[in-house]
Motif scaffolding. Structure first.
Motif, PDB file in Angstrom:
ATOM      1  N   UNK A 151       0.803  -1.211   0.000  1.00  0.00           N
ATOM      2  CA  UNK A 151       0.000   0.000   0.000  1.00  0.00           C
ATOM      3  C   UNK A 151       0.845   1.274   0.000  1.00  0.00           C
ATOM      4  N   UNK A 152       2.145   1.145  -0.148  1.00  0.00           N
ATOM      5  CA  UNK A 152       2.969   2.332  -0.303  1.00  0.00           C
ATOM      6  C   UNK A 152       3.581   2.850   0.973  1.00  0.00           C
ATOM      7  N   UNK A 153       3.882   1.947   1.914  1.00  0.00           N
ATOM      8  CA  UNK A 153       4.468   2.394   3.177  1.00  0.00           C
ATOM      9  C   UNK A 153       5.986   2.227   3.216  1.00  0.00           C
ATOM     10  N   UNK A 154       6.574   1.709   2.145  1.00  0.00           N
ATOM     11  CA  UNK A 154       8.021   1.497   2.125  1.00  0.00           C
ATOM     12  C   UNK A 154       8.703   2.819   1.824  1.00  0.00           C
ATOM     13  N   UNK A 155       9.674   3.171   2.654  1.00  0.00           N
ATOM     14  CA  UNK A 155      10.249   4.506   2.596  1.00  0.00           C
ATOM     15  C   UNK A 155      11.561   4.551   1.822  1.00  0.00           C
ATOM     16  N   UNK A 156      12.327   3.466   1.826  1.00  0.00           N
ATOM     17  CA  UNK A 156      13.651   3.438   1.205  1.00  0.00           C
ATOM     18  C   UNK A 156      13.807   2.179   0.346  1.00  0.00           C
ATOM     19  N   UNK A 157      14.881   2.108  -0.457  1.00  0.00           N
ATOM     20  CA  UNK A 157      15.135   0.876  -1.202  1.00  0.00           C
ATOM     21  C   UNK A 157      15.425  -0.319  -0.294  1.00  0.00           C
ATOM     22  N   UNK A 158      15.811  -0.071   0.943  1.00  0.00           N
ATOM     23  CA  UNK A 158      16.052  -1.142   1.908  1.00  0.00           C
ATOM     24  C   UNK A 158      14.874  -1.206   2.873  1.00  0.00           C
TER      25      UNK A 158
END
Length: 559
Positions: free
Chosen positions: A283-290
């Protein structure tokens, strides 16, 4: 059931199985017509043994899917240009790292060897491709060591190339495509061995030229494009005519082109969601590539180390001497940090990266949510009066003067001249109706709310589509041209009424750089810059479309 019926049923079953096996094993017979294909006697030639696209040099596979494109943090800059929207991306390939100084130097070497800048007619070709090394200069800083060494010195060979404009990045990708396809054809026996070493200004390889007019590749040198000893099979008809002399798309040997990734592809790849299927990530909660919400690693062995190269704070570009936070003052050697789950390095930090899209404050997901891209300019091959394609020669190179005064070649010798599509391609179509679609639904006549009042006060006439876009965004209109004596005339737009820098010549760039604070490491953040200018913090990497199945190993031919 009596014994005779049982025997008859068994015989019938065996017969059906035999017929079925015979049909399924007949790979050289068309299921449409029953005709033979790939026969020695001639007929339709097709690579029925093709399995799946090979991963080209430098690339890694990115399996497509759906994701939430847009911001996951507060919009502290109040740009309102990255609102969340759901998009779907087809599978593709992307460079595992940014293009390096070494890779770009290969390109420059080929240009210098093929189009010697010592010749007046070719001088602008090499100069137009060379990175702007002066981007390192600062009025109140001493950076001459980078100005003089960053591009050429072997100490920086594996550092990301900078000082490259969006236009130059596109031309590099085109060159790279030709060199890769040239190698593929050579290894498959369609070109003579070491054909790639024979390039001259009027006799070199171009992919589109080979597909559309193979006899004009390498200046028509038949000994190169028709090697006597070949590992390929060349058939002849009953009358003795040679067929299948040149590789076509049906052979599967010619690869899709290297190109810049679209903004949606870049953001999707940067998030690296291949191994993370949590609801919050989707749902789009990932903030960084890691994984995680912090820029430092939590792994015990390297706990506290930074996960990317970026500006830590005011006057802090790398940390304290002897214990550096990210190990770099400026850029850093590519692949210095751990890759994301797709195997992509430096998708946050080091350098920001050009993507293909023209910038607009909105992503028009209401019109399209599949392989989203703004910037389509459809062209077709120019045709001579005799019906053949028009190949550019050394005497017909067209040069463009950019807004910053730099001169670049629009076409190189050996390429096919391009023209915009016309009514022959657009008549009664519902999916596109013109060549230039950069401002579609954002400034064109039909979507502009000011269309009824779109009157250009300066010209005293109704504005065309491009003029309405300028009016809508009110960007400067600088003009650079050459007079009859070859002197460059620069006319600056000094109007005090300009309110924006947005127009059809500004491109999106993504990701934070060594010069940016942590805020810009979020893959959702988006900024723009003129396509013909360069900086010391924007680089690029290439992508390539995937043909065939969505997942690797799924292109299996059914018998």
């Amino acid at each position: 059931m009596n014994m005779k019926k049982v025997v008859l049923l068994l015989i019938l079953a065996v017969s059906v199985t035999a017929v079925s096996c015979k049909r399924s094993s007949s790979k050289n017979t068309s299921r449409a017509t029953g005709w033979k294909i790939n026969s020695k006697e001639g007929g339709f030639q097709y690579n029925e043994k093709f399995k799946e696209q090979e991963t080209a040099p430098g690339l890694v596979f990115v399996e497509g899917g759906t994701f939430t494109m847009g911001k996951v943090q507060d919009d502290v800059m109040h740009d309102w240009n990255n609102n969340p929207n759901q998009q779907h991306i087809q599978s593709f390939y992307m460079d595992e790292s940014e293009v390096t100084n070494f890779m770009y130097s290969e390109y420059l070497y080929w240009l210098k060897s093929t189009y010697p800048p010592s010749e007046e007619n070719f001088k602008a070709i090499y100069n137009g491709a060379a990175p702007d090394t002066l981007v390192w200069r600062n009025r109140l800083g001493y950076n001459e060591v980078m100005t003089n060494n960053y591009l050429r010195h072997p100490a920086y060979a594996e550092y990301p190339v900078v000082g490259v404009s969006w236009i130059q990045a596109v031309e590099f990708a085109n060159w790279r495509s030709d060199r890769y396809n040239e190698l593929n054809l050579e290894q498959a026996g369609w070109l003579t061995r070491d054909a790639k070493l024979t390039a001259t200004s009027d006799a070199n390889f171009n992919t589109d030229t080979y597909i559309n007019a193979p006899t004009q590749t390498y200046g028509g040198n038949d000994s190169i494009i028709n090697p006597e000893r070949s590992r390929r099979r060349v058939q002849t008809t009953a009358t003795g005519d040679t067929i299948n002399k040149y590789a076509t798309r049906e052979t599967g040997v010619i690869s899709p082109m290297y190109r810049l990734p679209t903004e949606a592809e870049w953001e999707y790849a940067a998030l690296g969601m291949s191994d993370i299927r949590s609801y919050n990530t989707y749902r789009g909660r990932k903030k960084y590539p890691w994984s995680g919400q912090y820029t430092r690693t939590g792994k015990r062995k390297v706990r506290g180390d930074q996960m990317a190269n970026f500006k830590q704070g005011k006057g802090d570009y790398g940390g304290i001497a002897g214990w550096s936070d990210d190990g770099a003052d400026i850029t850093k050697q590519v692949m210095s940090f751990a890759p994301n789950d797709y195997g992509l390095y430096d998708m946050a930090g080091n350098v920001a990266e050009w993507v293909a899209d023209v910038y607009r404050p909105i992503v028009d997901d209401e019109f399209n949510d599949f392989n989203y891209y703004r910037g389509n300019v459809y062209t077709k091959n120019a045709i001579n009066d005799d019906g053949t394609v028009k190949i550019v020669t050394s005497d017909e190179i067209v040069y463009d003067t950019l807004s910053n005064g730099k001169i670049v070649a629009r076409n190189l010798p050996g390429e096919i001249a391009q023209v915009g599509v016309d009514e022959n391609e657009t008549y009664l179509r519902t999916n596109f109706d013109r060549s230039d679609n950069r401002n579609f639904r954002d400034g064109d006549k039909r979507s502009s709310r000011q269309y009824a009042d779109s009157f250009d006060e300066e010209e005293g006439e109704e504005s065309e589509s491009s003029e309405i876009t300028r009016k809508m965004y009110n960007s400067p209109k600088h003009n650079v041209e050459m007079d009859s004596t070859g002197t460059m005339i620069r006319e600056y737009d000094q109007s005090a009424k300009r309110t924006s820098l947005i127009n059809d010549e500004v491109r999106v760039y993504k990701g934070g750089s060594w010069k940016d604070r942590e805020y810009w490491l979020d893959p959702a953040q988006r900024r723009y810059f003129p396509q013909d200018m360069a900086t010391d913090y924007i680089g690029f990497r290439c992508a390539m479309s995937r043909v065939g199945s969505k997942s690797k190993g799924k292109n299996k031919t059914k018998n």
